[in-house]
Structure formats: C-alpha cells, structure tokens
Design a protein around this motif. Structure first.
Motif, PDB file in Angstrom:
ATOM      1  N   PHE A 179       0.883  -1.197  -0.037  1.00 39.68           N
ATOM      2  CA  PHE A 179      -0.097   0.126   0.166  1.00 39.68           C
ATOM      3  C   PHE A 179       0.988   1.278   0.064  1.00 39.68           C
ATOM      4  CE2 PHE A 179       0.380  -1.573   4.228  1.00 39.68           C
ATOM      5  CZ  PHE A 179       0.805  -0.707   5.117  1.00 39.68           C
ATOM      6  N   LEU A 180       0.415   2.317  -0.114  1.00 40.23           N
ATOM      7  CA  LEU A 180       1.042   3.436  -0.105  1.00 40.23           C
ATOM      8  C   LEU A 180       1.253   4.249   0.920  1.00 40.23           C
ATOM      9  CD1 LEU A 180      -0.707   5.358  -3.225  1.00 40.23           C
ATOM     10  CD2 LEU A 180       1.309   3.955  -3.336  1.00 40.23           C
ATOM     11  N   SER A 181       2.419   4.298   1.626  1.00 46.68           N
ATOM     12  CA  SER A 181       2.893   4.483   2.853  1.00 46.68           C
ATOM     13  C   SER A 181       2.408   5.785   3.377  1.00 46.68           C
ATOM     14  CB  SER A 181       4.472   4.738   2.938  1.00 46.68           C
ATOM     15  OG  SER A 181       5.085   3.617   2.394  1.00 46.68           O
ATOM     16  N   ALA A 182       2.052   6.746   2.736  1.00 45.40           N
ATOM     17  CA  ALA A 182       1.409   7.955   3.231  1.00 45.40           C
ATOM     18  C   ALA A 182       0.173   8.307   3.299  1.00 45.40           C
ATOM     19  CB  ALA A 182       1.940   9.295   2.100  1.00 45.40           C
ATOM     20  N   ASP A 183      -0.576   7.251   2.493  1.00 42.83           N
ATOM     21  CA  ASP A 183      -2.056   7.469   2.618  1.00 42.83           C
ATOM     22  C   ASP A 183      -2.879   6.330   3.325  1.00 42.83           C
ATOM     23  OD1 ASP A 183      -1.496   9.623   0.826  1.00 42.83           O
ATOM     24  OD2 ASP A 183      -1.354   8.444  -0.757  1.00 42.83           O
ATOM     25  N   MET A 184      -2.264   5.328   3.718  1.00 40.45           N
ATOM     26  CA  MET A 184      -2.859   4.177   4.227  1.00 40.45           C
ATOM     27  C   MET A 184      -2.842   3.903   5.742  1.00 40.45           C
ATOM     28  SD  MET A 184      -5.092   1.851   3.624  1.00 40.45           S
ATOM     29  CE  MET A 184      -4.998   1.906   1.641  1.00 40.45           C
ATOM     30  N   PRO A 185      -3.899   4.572   6.777  1.00 41.50           N
ATOM     31  CA  PRO A 185      -3.548   4.249   8.173  1.00 41.50           C
ATOM     32  C   PRO A 185      -3.990   2.890   8.227  1.00 41.50           C
ATOM     33  CG  PRO A 185      -5.153   6.282   7.675  1.00 41.50           C
ATOM     34  CD  PRO A 185      -4.668   5.582   6.342  1.00 41.50           C
ATOM     35  N   HIS A 186      -3.207   2.205   9.057  1.00 41.54           N
ATOM     36  CA  HIS A 186      -3.357   0.758   9.292  1.00 41.54           C
ATOM     37  C   HIS A 186      -2.957   0.247  10.685  1.00 41.54           C
ATOM     38  CE1 HIS A 186       0.634   1.472   8.036  1.00 41.54           C
ATOM     39  NE2 HIS A 186       1.143   0.325   8.695  1.00 41.54           N
ATOM     40  N   GLU A 187      -3.466  -0.821  11.048  1.00 47.28           N
ATOM     41  CA  GLU A 187      -3.144  -1.373  12.265  1.00 47.28           C
ATOM     42  C   GLU A 187      -2.865  -2.955  12.406  1.00 47.28           C
ATOM     43  OE1 GLU A 187      -6.548  -1.256  15.203  1.00 47.28           O
ATOM     44  OE2 GLU A 187      -7.739  -0.414  13.544  1.00 47.28           O
ATOM     45  N   VAL A 188      -2.320  -3.533  13.510  1.00 49.97           N
ATOM     46  CA  VAL A 188      -2.071  -4.799  13.497  1.00 49.97           C
ATOM     47  C   VAL A 188      -3.233  -5.370  15.009  1.00 49.97           C
ATOM     48  CG1 VAL A 188      -0.795  -6.903  14.030  1.00 49.97           C
ATOM     49  CG2 VAL A 188      -0.110  -4.900  12.457  1.00 49.97           C
ATOM     50  N   LEU A 189      -3.737  -6.264  14.396  1.00 45.02           N
ATOM     51  CA  LEU A 189      -4.928  -6.685  15.499  1.00 45.02           C
ATOM     52  C   LEU A 189      -4.150  -7.711  16.374  1.00 45.02           C
ATOM     53  CD1 LEU A 189      -8.074  -6.743  13.688  1.00 45.02           C
ATOM     54  CD2 LEU A 189      -7.047  -4.931  14.809  1.00 45.02           C
ATOM     55  N   PRO A 190      -4.511  -7.913  17.549  1.00 49.67           N
ATOM     56  CA  PRO A 190      -3.707  -9.278  18.291  1.00 49.67           C
ATOM     57  C   PRO A 190      -4.365 -10.402  17.981  1.00 49.67           C
ATOM     58  CG  PRO A 190      -5.481  -8.129  19.696  1.00 49.67           C
ATOM     59  CD  PRO A 190      -5.470  -7.213  18.480  1.00 49.67           C
TER      60      PRO A 190
END
Length: 207
Positions: A179-190
């Motif tokens: 994904f585009l680094s500047a434009d994609m908020p993301h998270e890792v779920l437990p």
C-alpha cells in the motif's frame, strides 16, 4: 536452490497493480514460494530464540521510545548476505521495485525490511508508515510467514482507506500486502499465536 520467478510472473500480476492504482493497496496470495516462506520463518524464529529480535520503538530521533501500549512487536532488520534465504527474498523484492517503477514512475531506489514477531496478545495501533520529517518511504510491503495460519487465530492487518470501509487481511503464509505509505492508516490486531512477517518499505530518491 530454486530460482525465484521474475516479478512479472511472481506477484505483480496486473490485478495487483490495478488494485494499488485504484485503491491505494493490493494483496497477492502465494507471493513467495512455500520453501522460501518456511526458510524465512525459521530464520525469524531462530533470531527470536537467540535474543536477536529487539522490541520495536515508535517515533524518531529524540522522540523515539518503546511503547508497548502502542506497538508490541519484536524486530530484526535484514541485511544482504546474512543468509541464503534473506538474499533470495531481496532478489524478489528488487524485481518488485523495478516493476513498480516501470508501472508507476515512483523513483523508488532502495528497499529496507525487517522481521516482525508478534507474540500472543501483541498489537500495533492505528498509524501511518511515513514520518512527519521524512517522506521517503513510498510503498509499504508486508509478507506473512505463517504457513498454517487459521482465521480464528486473529492477527489481521486492518487497513483504513480514506474513502472506503476498513479491510481486514489475515496473515496467511506467503501472502503479500502492499500500500502507499503516506495514504493508508493501518493497524495490527492481536492474535492467539505467534505471528511472523516481513515488513518493508520501498523508498524514493530525495529531491
């Protein structure tokens, strides 16, 4: 040792490129060969057993700190020559860099990557991959090293596109997400089990 396929045949099929162009992210299942996935997973686990994986920090410079409440993975940066599996992986990613440049004219000139191990319960809160004072990271890449992962084990990567509903991507072995680094908020779920991956960034040339 098996020869890795070129990027045109090995993960950058047109639907993958189209997904990045149209949505700012895409995924490719079975991006790495099964044997390379297993070799990289074994190297990550061996590093963890030897104490070579360090708790990841957030922030940069004087603001950098380990914040387990925000980010709980342990990491080990990759360097060319550290192992045969690492070098095979970097060959694949170099082909991917060239293909991205041919398709999108991004000016990507380097790639950096680290192992990431999330133990059960560890997570990474919602964030962007680009720092406020460093805009060189352009395309983010995650490759999963969990060959027998089950959906009920959790650990999804949750993407938050700006103009679309969030998407959860399970960390199945050999799967690529970019994904585009500047434009994609993301998270890792437990997750309920150890979750292994390679996180990386294609970086562009400074202006």
């Amino acid at each position: 040792m098996p020869t890795e396929l070129p990027a045109s045949d090995y993960g950058l099929h047109q639907p993958t490129l189209d997904g990045l162009a149209q949505h700012g992210w895409s995924q490719q299942n079975l991006f790495l060969s099964h044997d390379l996935t297993l070799a990289l997973a074994a190297e990550c686990r061996a590093g963890a057993a030897a104490g070579a994986l360090a708790l990841a920090a957030v922030g940069r410079g004087t603001a950098q700190a380990v914040r387990g409440d925000i980010r709980g993975d342990r990491i080990l940066w990759l360097e060319a020559g550290q192992s045969a599996a690492c070098d095979r992986y970097l060959v694949v990613m170099e082909a991917l860099r060239l293909a991205l440049n041919r398709e999108f004219f991004l000016g990507l000139d380097s790639y950096e990557s680290h192992y990431a191990l999330y133990t059960p319960g560890a997570a990474y809160g919602k964030h962007l991959d680009r720092f406020r004072d460093d805009d060189l990271r352009t395309v983010s890449v995650v490759i999963y090293l969990n060959p027998d992962w089950q959906l009920e084990q959790g650990g999804a990567l949750r993407l938050h596109p700006l103009d679309a509903p969030s998407s959860d991507i399970a960390p199945m072995g050999s799967r690529l997400v970019l994904f585009l680094s500047a434009d994609m908020p993301h998270e890792v779920l437990p997750a309920t089990h150890d979750r292994l991956s390679l996180a990386g960034w294609f970086r562009r040339r400074p202006h």
